[in-house]
Design a protein around this motif. Structure first.
Motif, PDB file in Angstrom:
ATOM      1  N   VAL A   1       3.819  12.607  -3.896  1.00  0.00           N
ATOM      2  CA  VAL A   1       5.005  11.764  -3.836  1.00  0.00           C
ATOM      3  C   VAL A   1       4.688  10.562  -2.945  1.00  0.00           C
ATOM      4  O   VAL A   1       3.894  10.668  -2.012  1.00  0.00           O
ATOM      5  N   THR A   2       5.293   9.434  -3.242  1.00  0.00           N
ATOM      6  CA  THR A   2       5.121   8.260  -2.390  1.00  0.00           C
ATOM      7  C   THR A   2       6.035   8.428  -1.189  1.00  0.00           C
ATOM      8  O   THR A   2       7.254   8.469  -1.330  1.00  0.00           O
ATOM      9  N   ARG A   3       5.432   8.552  -0.018  1.00  0.00           N
ATOM     10  CA  ARG A   3       6.178   8.818   1.214  1.00  0.00           C
ATOM     11  C   ARG A   3       6.785   7.545   1.787  1.00  0.00           C
ATOM     12  O   ARG A   3       7.883   7.531   2.274  1.00  0.00           O
ATOM     13  N   ARG A   4       6.012   6.500   1.778  1.00  0.00           N
ATOM     14  CA  ARG A   4       6.495   5.205   2.244  1.00  0.00           C
ATOM     15  C   ARG A   4       5.571   4.120   1.740  1.00  0.00           C
ATOM     16  O   ARG A   4       4.478   4.402   1.271  1.00  0.00           O
ATOM     17  N   LEU A   5       6.008   2.881   1.844  1.00  0.00           N
ATOM     18  CA  LEU A   5       5.203   1.730   1.438  1.00  0.00           C
ATOM     19  C   LEU A   5       4.936   0.862   2.654  1.00  0.00           C
ATOM     20  O   LEU A   5       5.815   0.664   3.491  1.00  0.00           O
ATOM     21  N   LYS A   6       3.726   0.365   2.729  1.00  0.00           N
ATOM     22  CA  LYS A   6       3.384  -0.598   3.770  1.00  0.00           C
ATOM     23  C   LYS A   6       3.191  -1.939   3.067  1.00  0.00           C
ATOM     24  O   LYS A   6       2.365  -2.063   2.170  1.00  0.00           O
TER      25      LYS A   6
ATOM     26  N   PHE B   1       0.859  -1.184   0.000  1.00  0.00           N
ATOM     27  CA  PHE B   1       0.000   0.000   0.000  1.00  0.00           C
ATOM     28  C   PHE B   1       0.892   1.229   0.000  1.00  0.00           C
ATOM     29  O   PHE B   1       1.691   1.415   0.918  1.00  0.00           O
ATOM     30  N   PRO B   2       0.792   2.076  -1.011  1.00  0.00           N
ATOM     31  CA  PRO B   2       1.604   3.300  -1.009  1.00  0.00           C
ATOM     32  C   PRO B   2       0.961   4.375  -0.135  1.00  0.00           C
ATOM     33  O   PRO B   2      -0.255   4.551  -0.145  1.00  0.00           O
ATOM     34  N   TRP B   3       1.768   5.038   0.644  1.00  0.00           N
ATOM     35  CA  TRP B   3       1.306   6.198   1.419  1.00  0.00           C
ATOM     36  C   TRP B   3       1.751   7.419   0.632  1.00  0.00           C
ATOM     37  O   TRP B   3       2.935   7.738   0.562  1.00  0.00           O
ATOM     38  N   ILE B   4       0.794   8.082   0.023  1.00  0.00           N
ATOM     39  CA  ILE B   4       1.074   9.175  -0.901  1.00  0.00           C
ATOM     40  C   ILE B   4       0.696  10.496  -0.237  1.00  0.00           C
ATOM     41  O   ILE B   4      -0.375  10.623   0.356  1.00  0.00           O
ATOM     42  N   MET B   5       1.606  11.458  -0.353  1.00  0.00           N
ATOM     43  CA  MET B   5       1.388  12.774   0.245  1.00  0.00           C
ATOM     44  C   MET B   5       1.832  13.849  -0.734  1.00  0.00           C
ATOM     45  O   MET B   5       2.528  13.573  -1.698  1.00  0.00           O
TER      46      MET B   5
ATOM     47  N   GLY C   1       0.535   9.456   7.243  1.00  0.00           N
ATOM     48  CA  GLY C   1      -0.550  10.163   6.580  1.00  0.00           C
ATOM     49  C   GLY C   1      -1.755   9.249   6.568  1.00  0.00           C
ATOM     50  O   GLY C   1      -1.780   8.236   7.264  1.00  0.00           O
ATOM     51  N   LEU C   2      -2.749   9.592   5.813  1.00  0.00           N
ATOM     52  CA  LEU C   2      -3.937   8.755   5.673  1.00  0.00           C
ATOM     53  C   LEU C   2      -3.867   8.036   4.336  1.00  0.00           C
ATOM     54  O   LEU C   2      -3.690   8.676   3.297  1.00  0.00           O
ATOM     55  N   PHE C   3      -4.020   6.717   4.357  1.00  0.00           N
ATOM     56  CA  PHE C   3      -4.025   5.959   3.119  1.00  0.00           C
ATOM     57  C   PHE C   3      -5.232   6.387   2.290  1.00  0.00           C
ATOM     58  O   PHE C   3      -6.357   6.437   2.785  1.00  0.00           O
ATOM     59  N   GLY C   4      -5.003   6.737   1.030  1.00  0.00           N
ATOM     60  CA  GLY C   4      -6.076   7.140   0.137  1.00  0.00           C
ATOM     61  C   GLY C   4      -6.370   8.627   0.134  1.00  0.00           C
ATOM     62  O   GLY C   4      -7.249   9.084  -0.587  1.00  0.00           O
ATOM     63  N   TRP C   5      -5.629   9.398   0.923  1.00  0.00           N
ATOM     64  CA  TRP C   5      -5.888  10.840   1.017  1.00  0.00           C
ATOM     65  C   TRP C   5      -5.845  11.508  -0.351  1.00  0.00           C
ATOM     66  O   TRP C   5      -6.623  12.407  -0.644  1.00  0.00           O
ATOM     67  N   HIS C   6      -4.944  11.066  -1.209  1.00  0.00           N
ATOM     68  CA  HIS C   6      -4.779  11.677  -2.526  1.00  0.00           C
ATOM     69  C   HIS C   6      -5.963  11.406  -3.454  1.00  0.00           C
ATOM     70  O   HIS C   6      -6.077  12.016  -4.506  1.00  0.00           O
ATOM     71  N   THR C   7      -6.863  10.506  -3.072  1.00  0.00           N
ATOM     72  CA  THR C   7      -8.012  10.189  -3.925  1.00  0.00           C
ATOM     73  C   THR C   7      -9.257  10.999  -3.585  1.00  0.00           C
ATOM     74  O   THR C   7     -10.255  10.913  -4.296  1.00  0.00           O
TER      75      THR C   7
END
Length: 150
Positions: free
Chosen positions: A87-92, A21-25, A112-118
């Protein structure tokens, strides 16, 4: 690879199929987190300021054609200029067979919150879930904007 749960085997790692799961911010959010941690993250906010100054003078940026963009696209472009690109901040990484086997890469990355960018810029409500799978399931079942806690 995940640490083994077998007694006496804690120094041994076990291979497992995973989902990531990408954590995107936004770049500005990554910068803010790094400053709070005592680190640094560079992104060029000055370029966005220069574009805004040119537009205020009546000069157009050819990379953004106002005639062709609808209101939502214009809004997204303004947000991108102000807060930077995603940007992809980290991967889970999470093992498929064992829910407790999880890894975060890089280990010290921000949250961050997963899916925030959507989430659409005009969203009036957002569903908050406990996990990434739940967030995806809720969105798929309801179509409502959904995010997950880390």
């Amino acid at each position: 690879n995940f640490p083994s749960n077998e007694p006496g085997q804690h120094n041994r790692y076990v291979k497992a199929d995973c989902v990531t799961f990408p954590w995107i911010m936004r770049a500005s959010e990554v910068h803010e987190q790094e400053v709070l941690r005592g680190g640094s993250y560079k992104w060029n906010r000055e370029e966005a300021k220069d574009v805004e100054k040119d537009e205020a003078k009546g000069e157009k940026d050819d990379s953004v054609q106002d005639v062709a963009l609808d209101t939502d696209a214009k809004s997204r472009e303004l947000i991108r200029r102000e807060h930077g690109p995603f940007v992809t901040r980290r991967l889970k990484a999470r093992a498929l067979d064992n829910k407790s086997w999880q890894r975060l890469d890089p280990p010290g990355g921000g949250w961050g919150l997963f899916g925030w960018h959507t989430i659409p810029s005009d969203a009036k409500e957002v569903v908050l879930t406990e996990g990434e799978y739940d967030a995806m399931a809720v969105y798929q079942a309801t179509g409502r904007p959904t995010v997950s806690l880390p």
